[in-house]
Design a protein around this motif. Structure first.
Motif, PDB file in Angstrom:
ATOM      1  N   ARG A   1       0.851  -1.139   0.086  1.00  0.00           N
ATOM      2  CA  ARG A   1      -0.007  -0.026   0.026  1.00  0.00           C
ATOM      3  C   ARG A   1       0.877   1.395  -0.062  1.00  0.00           C
ATOM      4  O   ARG A   1       0.614   2.190  -0.676  1.00  0.00           O
ATOM      5  CB  ARG A   1      -0.990  -0.065   1.183  1.00  0.00           C
ATOM      6  CG  ARG A   1      -1.731   1.241   1.362  1.00  0.00           C
ATOM      7  CD  ARG A   1      -2.714   0.989   2.435  1.00  0.00           C
ATOM      8  NE  ARG A   1      -3.228   2.472   2.636  1.00  0.00           N
ATOM      9  CZ  ARG A   1      -4.398   2.660   3.264  1.00  0.00           C
ATOM     10  NH1 ARG A   1      -4.666   1.790   4.002  1.00  0.00           N
ATOM     11  NH2 ARG A   1      -4.810   3.766   3.625  1.00  0.00           N
ATOM     12  N   LEU A   3       3.773   1.524  -1.059  1.00  0.00           N
ATOM     13  CA  LEU A   3       4.669   1.592  -2.251  1.00  0.00           C
ATOM     14  C   LEU A   3       3.449   1.977  -3.415  1.00  0.00           C
ATOM     15  O   LEU A   3       4.047   3.094  -4.306  1.00  0.00           O
ATOM     16  CB  LEU A   3       5.086   0.158  -2.965  1.00  0.00           C
ATOM     17  CG  LEU A   3       5.726  -0.001  -4.010  1.00  0.00           C
ATOM     18  CD1 LEU A   3       6.929   0.876  -4.123  1.00  0.00           C
ATOM     19  CD2 LEU A   3       6.009  -1.416  -4.377  1.00  0.00           C
ATOM     20  N   GLU A   4       2.333   1.687  -3.331  1.00  0.00           N
ATOM     21  CA  GLU A   4       1.555   2.366  -4.433  1.00  0.00           C
ATOM     22  C   GLU A   4       1.193   3.837  -4.132  1.00  0.00           C
ATOM     23  O   GLU A   4       0.997   4.400  -5.277  1.00  0.00           O
ATOM     24  CB  GLU A   4       0.128   1.351  -4.237  1.00  0.00           C
ATOM     25  CG  GLU A   4       0.081   0.064  -4.867  1.00  0.00           C
ATOM     26  CD  GLU A   4       0.442   0.163  -6.480  1.00  0.00           C
ATOM     27  OE1 GLU A   4       0.145   0.918  -7.245  1.00  0.00           O
ATOM     28  OE2 GLU A   4       1.363  -0.550  -6.664  1.00  0.00           O
ATOM     29  N   GLN A   5       1.073   4.190  -2.912  1.00  0.00           N
ATOM     30  CA  GLN A   5       1.087   5.656  -2.621  1.00  0.00           C
ATOM     31  C   GLN A   5       2.314   6.361  -2.881  1.00  0.00           C
ATOM     32  O   GLN A   5       2.143   7.428  -3.732  1.00  0.00           O
ATOM     33  CB  GLN A   5       0.941   5.759  -1.088  1.00  0.00           C
ATOM     34  CG  GLN A   5      -0.506   5.414  -0.545  1.00  0.00           C
ATOM     35  CD  GLN A   5      -0.546   5.779   1.134  1.00  0.00           C
ATOM     36  OE1 GLN A   5       0.430   5.779   1.641  1.00  0.00           O
ATOM     37  NE2 GLN A   5      -1.790   5.743   1.474  1.00  0.00           N
ATOM     38  N   ILE A   7       4.334   5.334  -5.867  1.00  0.00           N
ATOM     39  CA  ILE A   7       3.754   5.458  -7.110  1.00  0.00           C
ATOM     40  C   ILE A   7       3.008   6.487  -7.496  1.00  0.00           C
ATOM     41  O   ILE A   7       3.389   7.341  -8.322  1.00  0.00           O
ATOM     42  CB  ILE A   7       3.693   4.153  -7.495  1.00  0.00           C
ATOM     43  CG1 ILE A   7       4.710   3.172  -7.354  1.00  0.00           C
ATOM     44  CG2 ILE A   7       3.139   4.103  -9.263  1.00  0.00           C
ATOM     45  CD1 ILE A   7       4.495   1.679  -7.829  1.00  0.00           C
ATOM     46  N   THR A   8       1.897   6.880  -6.789  1.00  0.00           N
ATOM     47  CA  THR A   8       0.788   7.598  -7.011  1.00  0.00           C
ATOM     48  C   THR A   8       1.550   9.079  -6.949  1.00  0.00           C
ATOM     49  O   THR A   8       1.460   9.814  -7.740  1.00  0.00           O
ATOM     50  CB  THR A   8      -0.177   7.586  -6.406  1.00  0.00           C
ATOM     51  OG1 THR A   8      -0.862   6.327  -6.448  1.00  0.00           O
ATOM     52  CG2 THR A   8      -1.389   8.679  -6.766  1.00  0.00           C
ATOM     53  N   LYS A  11       4.259   9.734  -9.832  1.00  0.00           N
ATOM     54  CA  LYS A  11       3.609   9.790 -11.035  1.00  0.00           C
ATOM     55  C   LYS A  11       3.165  11.508 -11.026  1.00  0.00           C
ATOM     56  O   LYS A  11       3.160  12.225 -12.117  1.00  0.00           O
ATOM     57  CB  LYS A  11       2.441   8.979 -11.068  1.00  0.00           C
ATOM     58  CG  LYS A  11       2.886   7.599 -11.789  1.00  0.00           C
ATOM     59  CD  LYS A  11       1.752   6.604 -11.608  1.00  0.00           C
ATOM     60  CE  LYS A  11       0.684   6.908 -12.197  1.00  0.00           C
ATOM     61  NZ  LYS A  11      -0.457   5.720 -12.446  1.00  0.00           N
ATOM     62  N   TYR A  31       8.879   1.663  -9.513  1.00  0.00           N
ATOM     63  CA  TYR A  31       8.349   0.961 -10.218  1.00  0.00           C
ATOM     64  C   TYR A  31       9.037  -0.528 -10.347  1.00  0.00           C
ATOM     65  O   TYR A  31       8.631  -1.754 -10.354  1.00  0.00           O
ATOM     66  CB  TYR A  31       8.161   1.232 -11.629  1.00  0.00           C
ATOM     67  CG  TYR A  31       7.154   2.088 -11.947  1.00  0.00           C
ATOM     68  CD1 TYR A  31       5.858   1.811 -11.664  1.00  0.00           C
ATOM     69  CD2 TYR A  31       7.165   3.301 -12.850  1.00  0.00           C
ATOM     70  CE1 TYR A  31       4.574   2.732 -11.800  1.00  0.00           C
ATOM     71  CE2 TYR A  31       6.186   4.075 -13.074  1.00  0.00           C
ATOM     72  CZ  TYR A  31       4.889   3.885 -12.620  1.00  0.00           C
ATOM     73  OH  TYR A  31       3.860   4.638 -12.963  1.00  0.00           O
ATOM     74  N   ALA A  34       8.107  -2.455  -7.414  1.00  0.00           N
ATOM     75  CA  ALA A  34       6.788  -3.021  -7.264  1.00  0.00           C
ATOM     76  C   ALA A  34       6.625  -4.091  -8.670  1.00  0.00           C
ATOM     77  O   ALA A  34       5.878  -4.798  -8.861  1.00  0.00           O
ATOM     78  CB  ALA A  34       5.914  -1.934  -7.883  1.00  0.00           C
ATOM     79  N   ARG A  36       7.118  -3.782 -11.758  1.00  0.00           N
ATOM     80  CA  ARG A  36       6.321  -2.907 -12.820  1.00  0.00           C
ATOM     81  C   ARG A  36       7.477  -2.854 -13.968  1.00  0.00           C
ATOM     82  O   ARG A  36       7.941  -1.703 -14.372  1.00  0.00           O
ATOM     83  CB  ARG A  36       5.466  -2.119 -12.699  1.00  0.00           C
ATOM     84  CG  ARG A  36       4.295  -2.775 -11.672  1.00  0.00           C
ATOM     85  CD  ARG A  36       3.629  -1.561 -11.034  1.00  0.00           C
ATOM     86  NE  ARG A  36       3.123  -0.839 -11.633  1.00  0.00           N
ATOM     87  CZ  ARG A  36       2.287   0.497 -11.342  1.00  0.00           C
ATOM     88  NH1 ARG A  36       1.834   0.569  -9.976  1.00  0.00           N
ATOM     89  NH2 ARG A  36       1.747   1.173 -12.264  1.00  0.00           N
TER      90      ARG A  36
END
Length: 187
Positions: A1, A3-5, A7-8, A11, A31, A34, A36
């Protein structure tokens, strides 16, 4: 979670400052963590067009290729890194690893030797020498390299296991069992 924050947020930072190299590189690292891979390549490839000798960008590109299992591409990049950075032990070691992965054991030995010239106490380079020598059934050099790696990293169970394989190759099962027992005691 988290990590996704990250990334957001990364970006958004790149959207606001598209030429901010640090923000783009940081997003590529997020990325990479993650897994990706395509996003890493999408960020790093254009940057490498402008800065082909940049070690950090090239390493990110290389790691993404490994993640995608594009080992032929990774070998190409490792060769470029090693030729552009001949005094960089990490670049030479990556080249040794890629040659080993492709079963080019002679080339892996050569690259590992270059690492040892640059960093004589590199347990990884001595380990690569041992692994490549074992694959080539060169038991004397395999034992010598494995013992050196073991001396440099005496608590690493993989070093004991590697040495055990070399001793099996010369027909010394007693020493191989002893080394295997040491390896098991460290796992």
């Amino acid at each position: 979670r988290d990590l996704e924050q990250a990334i957001t947020h990364g970006k958004e930072q790149v959207r606001l400052e598209p030429e901010n190299r640090k923000a783009r590189t940081r997003l590529a690292v997020f990325y990479l963590v993650a897994h990706r891979w395509d996003e890493v390549l999408g960020i790093v490839a254009p940057m490498l067009q402008r800065e082909p000798d940049d070690w950090e960008l090239t390493n990110l590109f290389y790691q993404a290729l490994i993640g995608r299992h594009d080992f032929a591409g990774a070998l190409t990049v490792a060769k470029q890194m090693a030729s552009r950075h001949p005094d960089n032990a990490e670049a030479q070691y990556l080249l040794a690893m890629e040659h080993w992965r492709q079963e080019h054991y002679e080339e892996a030995l050569e690259a590992a030797r270059r690492v040892i010239v640059l960093q004589p106490n590199s347990a990884n380079a001595h380990g690569m020498m041992a692994q490549s020598s074992t694959r080539l059934h060169r038991w004397g050099p395999a034992i010598e390299s494995a013992e050196t790696a073991l001396r440099l990293e005496p608590n690493n169970p993989y070093r004991y296991n590697m040495a055990a394989h070399a001793y099996l190759g010369v027909g010394d099962p007693k020493r191989a069992v002893e080394l295997t027992q040491h390896a098991l005691s460290r796992w």
